[in-house]
Every structure is written in structure tokens, then in C-alpha cells.
Write an enzyme that holds these catalytic residues in place. Structure first.
Site, PDB file in Angstrom:
ATOM      1  N   SER A 128       0.949  -1.256  -0.056  1.00 30.24           N
ATOM      2  CA  SER A 128       0.133  -0.127   0.094  1.00 30.24           C
ATOM      3  C   SER A 128       1.033   1.162  -0.075  1.00 30.24           C
ATOM      4  CB  SER A 128      -0.961   0.058   1.352  1.00 30.24           C
ATOM      5  OG  SER A 128      -0.197   0.164   2.412  1.00 30.24           O
ATOM      6  N   LEU A 141      -3.190   1.521   7.187  1.00 33.01           N
ATOM      7  CA  LEU A 141      -3.885   2.734   6.346  1.00 33.01           C
ATOM      8  C   LEU A 141      -2.971   2.578   4.737  1.00 33.01           C
ATOM      9  CD1 LEU A 141      -3.510   5.753   8.576  1.00 33.01           C
ATOM     10  CD2 LEU A 141      -5.379   4.098   8.279  1.00 33.01           C
ATOM     11  N   HIS A 171       3.735  -4.966   2.724  1.00 33.11           N
ATOM     12  CA  HIS A 171       3.058  -5.503   3.861  1.00 33.11           C
ATOM     13  C   HIS A 171       3.534  -6.952   4.247  1.00 33.11           C
ATOM     14  CE1 HIS A 171       0.272  -2.462   5.216  1.00 33.11           C
ATOM     15  NE2 HIS A 171       0.077  -2.135   3.817  1.00 33.11           N
ATOM     16  N   LEU A 202       5.267 -10.705   2.057  1.00 27.55           N
ATOM     17  CA  LEU A 202       5.683 -11.651   0.765  1.00 27.55           C
ATOM     18  C   LEU A 202       5.552 -12.950   1.445  1.00 27.55           C
ATOM     19  CD1 LEU A 202       8.617 -11.591  -1.508  1.00 27.55           C
ATOM     20  CD2 LEU A 202       7.959 -13.570  -0.413  1.00 27.55           C
ATOM     21  N   TYR A 243      16.477  -9.966   1.982  1.00 25.24           N
ATOM     22  CA  TYR A 243      15.900  -8.639   1.661  1.00 25.24           C
ATOM     23  C   TYR A 243      17.411  -7.868   1.164  1.00 25.24           C
ATOM     24  CZ  TYR A 243      11.336  -9.658   2.867  1.00 25.24           C
ATOM     25  OH  TYR A 243      10.006 -10.160   2.916  1.00 25.24           O
TER      26      TYR A 243
END
Length: 205
Positions: free
Chosen positions: A95, A109, A120, A122, A166
């Protein structure tokens, strides 16, 4: 009953045998591999994969079913699913966020005027793990974000043990994240999306 056939969102794909149609050609077959943005109709499939992936590790999910539906209704273009023969095997949901760093409010939000994409979650279905699908999907997702004119960077938060994964995907650690979930603490990471003009010119955007 196998784990795959027990899950309602992973119904087997029935293909005609070569001799069952004129010319021996298959009909109504699904693509072997497909990447596409998710829709609210995918929410249950998403949640089943996420629940299995996270509850066994942390005891909770980053997004619950109603939150998944919420984001897939508001910003489906910030999601990406990997489908094998029509079955969801991995996904990312994001988002928009409008601040430099994530805060507790970022968990629920979507800020339409934001320029940071908050990733948010994976998750990869258990049957398809240890095959490099997570890093491939993240690479495809970042390419997808480069086609969105408003996206400047990607943000996420993860536990310490996921930082090397990451980093291999090109993210850099920003330090401890302000967000906590129960007793869990996180490292915040970011990846630039803009500043890749050559890649955008050659990505079909």
C-alpha cells in the site's frame, strides 16, 4: 488426501488428454506461469498461504483476511501474485505511505498521495519454498513498481533473520523500526524505485 488437494484454493486443473479433442490438441489450458495483480476474489487464497507461512513462525499474520480484502479493494495495483497453472503459489501485497519511515498506522492505512510503497507481506506456498520463488517474485514486483509514476521507493519491515534475504534483493537497512507487534521488533528496510531510467525504458512501461 494430499495437502494440495485439501485446500479449496488449489483445486487441480483438469486437462483434456491429447486424444480427447480433434487434432489431439488440448483446450482450455491455463498458462504454466503467470504474474498478475491480485483482486479481492483472491483474498481467501492469499490468506491461506499467509496463515500457514507466518503463524507457525511468529504466531500471527501481517494481514488478516479483512485487511487483505481492504488493501486489494483500495490498491490492487500494489499487489502481485504468482500463479502456476491457475493456482496461487506466492504473492506480495503493498500500500502507499506518505512519511519517511513507517509508523504503527502504516499497518492498516493506505495513503493515496504517498510515494513510498509499504510492502506488508511476501509469502510463498509451502510446496514451492526453497526454490528461489520469493526473490524472483520480489524482483518482478520491483520492476512492476517502476512502471507506476507515483512510486519513489519501497519500504518494509522484517525480523533480523530475514535481513540478509532482503539485502540480496537490493534493500538497505534503515535501522530499528518504530512499529512493534506484540513482543516482536523489526528492522526497517528500503529500496529505491526511481532513478532507474534505463531499466524503465527497457521494461515495457
Amino acid at each position: 488426501m494430499s495437502a494440495l488437494s485439501a485446500l479449496p484454493f488449489l483445486k487441480p486443473v483438469h486437462l483434456r488428454s491429447p486424444g480427447s479433442s480433434p487434432g489431439g490438441q488440448r483446450r482450455h489450458t491455463l498458462p504454466a506461469s503467470e504474474f498478475r495483480c491480485l483482486s479481492p476474489e483472491d483474498a481467501v487464497s492469499v490468506f491461506e498461504i499467509e496463515r500457514e507461512a507466518f503463524i507457525s513462525v511468529s504466531g500471527d499474520c501481517p494481514l488478516h483476511l479483512d485487511e487483505i480484502r481492504h488493501f486489494l479493494n483500495l490498491c490492487p495495483e500494489l499487489s502481485l501474485g504468482w500463479f502456476e497453472e491457475g493456482r496461487l503459489v506466492a504473492f506480495i501485497i503493498g500500500s502507499l505511505w506518505d512519511q519517511d519511515r513507517l509508523s504503527q498506522a502504516a499497518l492498516t492505512l493506505h495513503k493515496p498521495r504517498g510515494t513510498a510503497v509499504h510492502i506488508h507481506v511476501l509469502a510463498v506456498h509451502r510446496t514451492f519454498r526453497q526454490q528461489g520463488k520469493g526473490s524472483i517474485l520480489m524482483w518482478r514486483y520491483l520492476q512492476h513498481l517502476r512502471c507506476l509514476p507515483f512510486a519513489q521507493r519501497a519500504l518494509l519491515m522484517c525480523e533480523d533473520f530475514l535481513v540478509p534475504f532482503y539485502q540480496k534483493c537490493g534493500f538497505e537497512a534503515l535501522g530499528p523500526c518504530e512499529v512493534t507487534v506484540g513482543e516482536l521488533a523489526f528492522i526497517e528496510m528500503q529500496h529505491p524505485v526511481r532513478g532507474h531510467a534505463f531499466m524503465r525504458r527497457n521494461s515495457g512501461c
